[in-house]
Each structure stands twice: as structure tokens, then as C-alpha cells.
Design an enzyme around this catalytic site. Structure first.
Site, mmCIF file in Angstrom:
data_model
loop_
_atom_site.group_PDB
_atom_site.id
_atom_site.type_symbol
_atom_site.label_atom_id
_atom_site.label_comp_id
_atom_site.label_asym_id
_atom_site.label_seq_id
_atom_site.Cartn_x
_atom_site.Cartn_y
_atom_site.Cartn_z
ATOM 1 C CE1 TYR A 240 60.154 144.141 11.600
ATOM 2 C CE2 TYR A 240 57.791 143.782 11.511
ATOM 3 C CZ TYR A 240 59.024 143.504 12.062
ATOM 4 O OH TYR A 240 59.125 142.577 13.078
ATOM 5 C CE LYS B 172 58.124 140.099 15.067
ATOM 6 N NZ LYS B 172 58.661 139.019 15.939
HETATM 7 P P1 NAD Z 1 68.324 138.742 18.244
HETATM 8 O O1 NAD Z 1 69.012 138.623 16.934
HETATM 9 O O2 NAD Z 1 69.160 138.963 19.426
HETATM 10 O O3 NAD Z 1 67.377 137.480 18.478
HETATM 11 C C1 NAD Z 1 66.731 136.792 17.439
HETATM 12 C C2 NAD Z 1 66.866 135.330 17.771
HETATM 13 O O4 NAD Z 1 66.138 134.528 16.852
HETATM 14 C C3 NAD Z 1 68.321 134.851 17.721
HETATM 15 O O5 NAD Z 1 68.701 134.373 18.982
HETATM 16 C C4 NAD Z 1 68.283 133.738 16.708
HETATM 17 O O6 NAD Z 1 69.155 132.675 17.037
HETATM 18 C C5 NAD Z 1 66.824 133.315 16.788
HETATM 19 N N1 NAD Z 1 66.399 132.514 15.630
HETATM 20 C C6 NAD Z 1 66.266 132.895 14.333
HETATM 21 N N2 NAD Z 1 65.928 131.830 13.569
HETATM 22 C C7 NAD Z 1 65.827 130.771 14.417
HETATM 23 C C8 NAD Z 1 65.535 129.383 14.225
HETATM 24 N N3 NAD Z 1 65.279 128.866 12.998
HETATM 25 N N4 NAD Z 1 65.522 128.576 15.322
HETATM 26 C C9 NAD Z 1 65.797 129.073 16.545
HETATM 27 N N5 NAD Z 1 66.095 130.360 16.784
HETATM 28 C C10 NAD Z 1 66.117 131.199 15.727
HETATM 29 O O7 NAD Z 1 67.275 139.942 18.052
HETATM 30 P P2 NAD Z 1 66.096 140.466 19.006
HETATM 31 O O8 NAD Z 1 65.844 141.850 18.545
HETATM 32 O O9 NAD Z 1 66.393 140.197 20.421
HETATM 33 O O10 NAD Z 1 64.845 139.595 18.509
HETATM 34 C C11 NAD Z 1 64.043 138.829 19.360
HETATM 35 C C12 NAD Z 1 62.558 138.993 19.011
HETATM 36 O O11 NAD Z 1 62.170 140.326 19.310
HETATM 37 C C13 NAD Z 1 62.218 138.769 17.542
HETATM 38 O O12 NAD Z 1 60.982 138.093 17.450
HETATM 39 C C14 NAD Z 1 62.062 140.184 17.022
HETATM 40 O O13 NAD Z 1 61.213 140.226 15.907
HETATM 41 C C15 NAD Z 1 61.443 140.839 18.222
HETATM 42 N N6 NAD Z 1 61.498 142.302 18.245
HETATM 43 C C16 NAD Z 1 62.687 142.964 18.078
HETATM 44 C C17 NAD Z 1 62.712 144.347 18.125
HETATM 45 C C18 NAD Z 1 63.990 145.118 17.903
HETATM 46 O O14 NAD Z 1 63.920 146.294 17.522
HETATM 47 N N7 NAD Z 1 65.166 144.527 18.139
HETATM 48 C C19 NAD Z 1 61.528 145.071 18.361
HETATM 49 C C20 NAD Z 1 60.332 144.354 18.550
HETATM 50 C C21 NAD Z 1 60.334 142.976 18.494
HETATM 51 O O1 0WE Z 2 61.602 142.004 14.038
HETATM 52 C C1 0WE Z 2 62.565 142.711 13.836
HETATM 53 C C2 0WE Z 2 63.724 142.245 12.984
HETATM 54 C C3 0WE Z 2 63.572 140.829 12.606
HETATM 55 C C4 0WE Z 2 64.557 140.326 11.606
HETATM 56 C C5 0WE Z 2 65.824 140.857 11.363
HETATM 57 C C6 0WE Z 2 66.662 140.263 10.432
HETATM 58 C C7 0WE Z 2 68.027 140.799 10.090
HETATM 59 C C8 0WE Z 2 68.950 139.721 9.581
HETATM 60 C C9 0WE Z 2 64.161 139.235 10.882
HETATM 61 N N1 0WE Z 2 64.944 138.650 9.956
HETATM 62 C C10 0WE Z 2 66.189 139.137 9.737
HETATM 63 N N2 0WE Z 2 66.957 138.509 8.796
HETATM 64 C C11 0WE Z 2 68.273 138.762 8.646
HETATM 65 O O2 0WE Z 2 68.938 138.174 7.768
HETATM 66 N N3 0WE Z 2 62.574 143.965 14.379
HETATM 67 C C12 0WE Z 2 61.379 144.443 15.049
HETATM 68 C C13 0WE Z 2 63.699 144.908 14.236
HETATM 69 C C14 0WE Z 2 63.430 145.759 13.052
HETATM 70 O O3 0WE Z 2 63.695 145.333 11.797
HETATM 71 C C15 0WE Z 2 63.263 146.310 10.927
HETATM 72 C C16 0WE Z 2 62.729 147.382 11.654
HETATM 73 C C17 0WE Z 2 62.824 147.017 13.018
HETATM 74 C C18 0WE Z 2 62.372 147.826 14.198
HETATM 75 C C19 0WE Z 2 63.299 146.342 9.535
HETATM 76 C C20 0WE Z 2 62.803 147.459 8.872
HETATM 77 C C21 0WE Z 2 62.262 148.509 9.577
HETATM 78 C C22 0WE Z 2 62.214 148.495 10.983
#
Ligand code: NAD
Ligand code: 0WE
Length: 258
Positions: A156, A163
Site C-alpha cells: 500500500y 490516507k
Molecule cells: P474506484 O476506482 O471505483 O473510484 C476511484 C475514483 O477516483 C474514480 O471514480 C476516479 O475517477 C476517481 N479519481 C481519481 N483521480 C481523480 C481526479 N484527479 N479527479 C477526480 N476523480 C479522480 O475505486 P474505489 O475503490 O471505489 O475508490 C474510492 C475511494 O475508496 C478511494 O479513496 C479509495 O482509496 C477508497 N477505498 C477503497 C477501498 C477498496 O478496497 N476498494 C478500501 C478503502 C478505501
Molecule cells: O486506496 C486503495 C487503492 C487506491 C489506488 C488504486 C490504484 C490502482 C490504479 C490508488 N491509485 C491507483 N493507481 C492506479 O494506477 N485501496 C484501499 C485499495 C487497495 O489498494 C491496495 C490495497 C488495497 C486494499 C494496494 C496494495 C495493498 C492493498
């Protein structure tokens, strides 16, 4: 239940039906909120318009949080529909992909650090700064975090620092905006397969591990996160601000599993 009736909430971060923001929109619409949506770039425009229609909304605006101008222009356009509104959901995170694979100290770069903090943390307060004078008394702002803010999680990497910054941002924003009646909170969600998670090395393995190591013996869904988000943005949570709520089935409170 209609606990968000007459609340106008802007949703960012929908990239697909798997997005956490999609689950949040669904739960908020179920609670009768009026919704507006942003999309990052033209690739997502028609898709977000389609989802907005499903949630009875026709307010769909471009917003790339990397640019102050894009944020300001978006809120200026929103003002034509909603001179005042009741909050937004920030569901945005980004770091260049190479940062999420390998030894933290080896892979981190000045540029990776900057981008992660800019897009994943600064953008939350940048949005608040831009729309502050449009927010109603009792408005509520919400962002999405992850356990990597509190613990060192393999791969991560610099996103964990971003975060941690985002969670501090929640506390400082809550303290600054509280006197205006505005609450600011975060949800620390467990891992969910979304676009942002696709392509993360060993994500499947991580989900399998969480399934057995989580008190509720399953990983969380966007519906689980959506319901908590709807609660936090409603008057049901009128006494909660500056809080990071774990929606992870209790994973964070454990340390060894059977
Ligand atoms: P997702 O890919 O569906 O959403 C990420 C969003 O970020 C996308 O809609 C993308 O368009 C937007 N984004 C990125 N760069 C941007 C920019 N410059 N301007 C505007 N929008 C931008 O993935 P998700 O998992 O739904 O992620 C949403 C949030 O939840 C993130 O902050 C992620 O870190 C957090 N999160 C995800 C997880 C997981 O496991 N999926 C767990 C905990 C927290
Ligand atoms: O916040 C995240 C992922 C955020 C994310 C994902 C990407 C993939 C594509 C941010 N930047 C990018 N850039 C890209 O080009 N999560 C909480 C999901 C996530 O990501 C991990 C996790 C978990 C959970 C990465 C490593 C280990 C665990």
C-alpha cells in the site's frame, strides 16, 4: 426510510457500478436524498449520466480534482441547480501504479509522494474550500480511507501516508467548519474489488485472507459502506464529527486468527 429527505448531496468518484461511491449513491437515494454527480474525465461522462438517471438525477458535472480551476468551475455550475446544498462525498484516491508494488523505501519517489497526497488528501479540503459558501447549516462532508493509514500494509506504500494525511485532514476540517454547523467524517472501508483495486497484485489473496480473519467472516460490500455513509451524512449522526468510522467487519480490531 426517508432520513435523507430534502438533503442535496454531491457524489464524486463513481467510475463504475463497482465503485464505493455507487454503493453510497444507492444507499443515499434509498434514504430519499437528492443527488448530483461528478466524473473525472470524458471517459466516464456517459456512464455517470446513465447512473445519475437511475438515481433520478440529471446533474452530472466534470471535475478533475488535480486542477483548482476544474473544482471551482464545477461548483459554479452546480450553483445554477443548487444555490445551497447539504454536503458531498469524496471518494477519490490516486497514486501512480508503480507505487503500489514492492518495497516502500525502494519504490517511493518525490513525485509519487506528491501525487498521492495531492489527489488523495489535498483534494478533499480543496473541494470544501471551493464550496464553503454554498453549504447549508448542518451540511456533512465525507471521505473514504483505508487501514493503511494506521498500519503498514504490504504494497500500500505511499498511499498509506496519503490516507494518514486524509484522516488528519478530516479532523482539521471538522474543527475549522464545526462552528458553521458543518460535520466532517471519514469511513475506513475494508478491501473491496473495484476499479481502483483491479490490477493490485494479490488482491484476490488479500480478500481471501480477510474473509477468514474478519470477525464477521466476510469482506464488506459497497452496500455496507453505502449504509454507513448515508447514516453519517444524515441528522442521525448529528453528534458525530471528525470521526473515522471503520466499516470493515471488525478486521482492524483483530491480530491473529485461527
Ligand atoms: P474506484 O476506482 O471505483 O473510484 C476511484 C475514483 O477516483 C474514480 O471514480 C476516479 O475517477 C476517481 N479519481 C481519481 N483521480 C481523480 C481526479 N484527479 N479527479 C477526480 N476523480 C479522480 O475505486 P474505489 O475503490 O471505489 O475508490 C474510492 C475511494 O475508496 C478511494 O479513496 C479509495 O482509496 C477508497 N477505498 C477503497 C477501498 C477498496 O478496497 N476498494 C478500501 C478503502 C478505501
Ligand atoms: O486506496 C486503495 C487503492 C487506491 C489506488 C488504486 C490504484 C490502482 C490504479 C490508488 N491509485 C491507483 N493507481 C492506479 O494506477 N485501496 C484501499 C485499495 C487497495 O489498494 C491496495 C490495497 C488495497 C486494499 C494496494 C496494495 C495493498 C492493498
Amino acid at each position: 426510510m426517508n432520513f435523507l429527505a430534502n438533503k442535496r448531496i454531491l457524489i464524486t468518484g463513481i467510475a463504475s457500478k463497482l465503485s464505493i461511491a455507487y454503493g453510497i449513491a444507492q444507499a443515499m437515494r434509498n434514504a430519499k436524498a437528492d443527488l448530483a454527480f461528478t466524473y473525472q474525465n470524458n471517459k466516464f461522462k456517459s456512464r455517470v449520466e446513465e447512473y445519475a438517471a437511475q438515481f433520478d438525477s440529471s446533474i452530472v458535472l466534470l471535475c478533475d480534482v488535480a486542477e483548482d480551476k476544474s473544482i471551482d468551475t464545477m461548483f459554479k455550475k452546480l450553483k445554477d441547480y443548487w444555490p445551497k446544498f447539504d454536503g458531498f462525498v469524496h471518494s477519490i484516491g490516486f497514486v501512480p501504479k508503480e507505487q503500489l508494488d514492492g518495497d516502500y523505501v525502494n519504490v517511493v519517489t518525490r513525485d509519487g509522494f506528491k501525487i498521492a497526497h495531492d489527489i488523495s488528501s489535498y483534494s478533499f479540503v480543496a473541494m470544501a474550500k471551493s464550496c464553503r459558501n454554498m453549504l447549508n447549516q448542518d451540511a456533512s462532508l465525507l471521505t473514504l480511507s483505508y487501514l493503511g493509514a494506521e498500519r503498514a500494509i504490504h504494497n500500500y506504500n505511499v498511499m498509506g501516508l496519503a490516507k494518514a494525511s486524509l484522516e488528519a485532514n478530516v479532523r482539521y476540517m471538522a474543527n475549522a467548519m464545526g462552528p458553521n454547523g458543518i460535520r466532517v467524517n471519514g469511513i475506513s472501508a475494508g478491501p473491496i474489488r473495484t476499479l481502483a483495486a483491479s490490477g493490485i497484485k494479490n488482491f484476490r489473496k488479500m480478500l481471501a485472507y480477510c474473509q477468514v480473519a474478519t470477525p464477521i467472516r466476510r469482506t464488506v460490500t459497497i452496500e455496507d459502506v453505502g449504509k454507513a455513509a448515508a447514516f453519517l451524512c444524515s441528522s442521525l449522526a448529528s453528534g458525530i464529527s471528525g470521526e473515522i468510522l471503520h466499516v470493515d467487519g471488525g478486521f482492524n480490531i483483530t491480530v491473529m486468527h485461527e
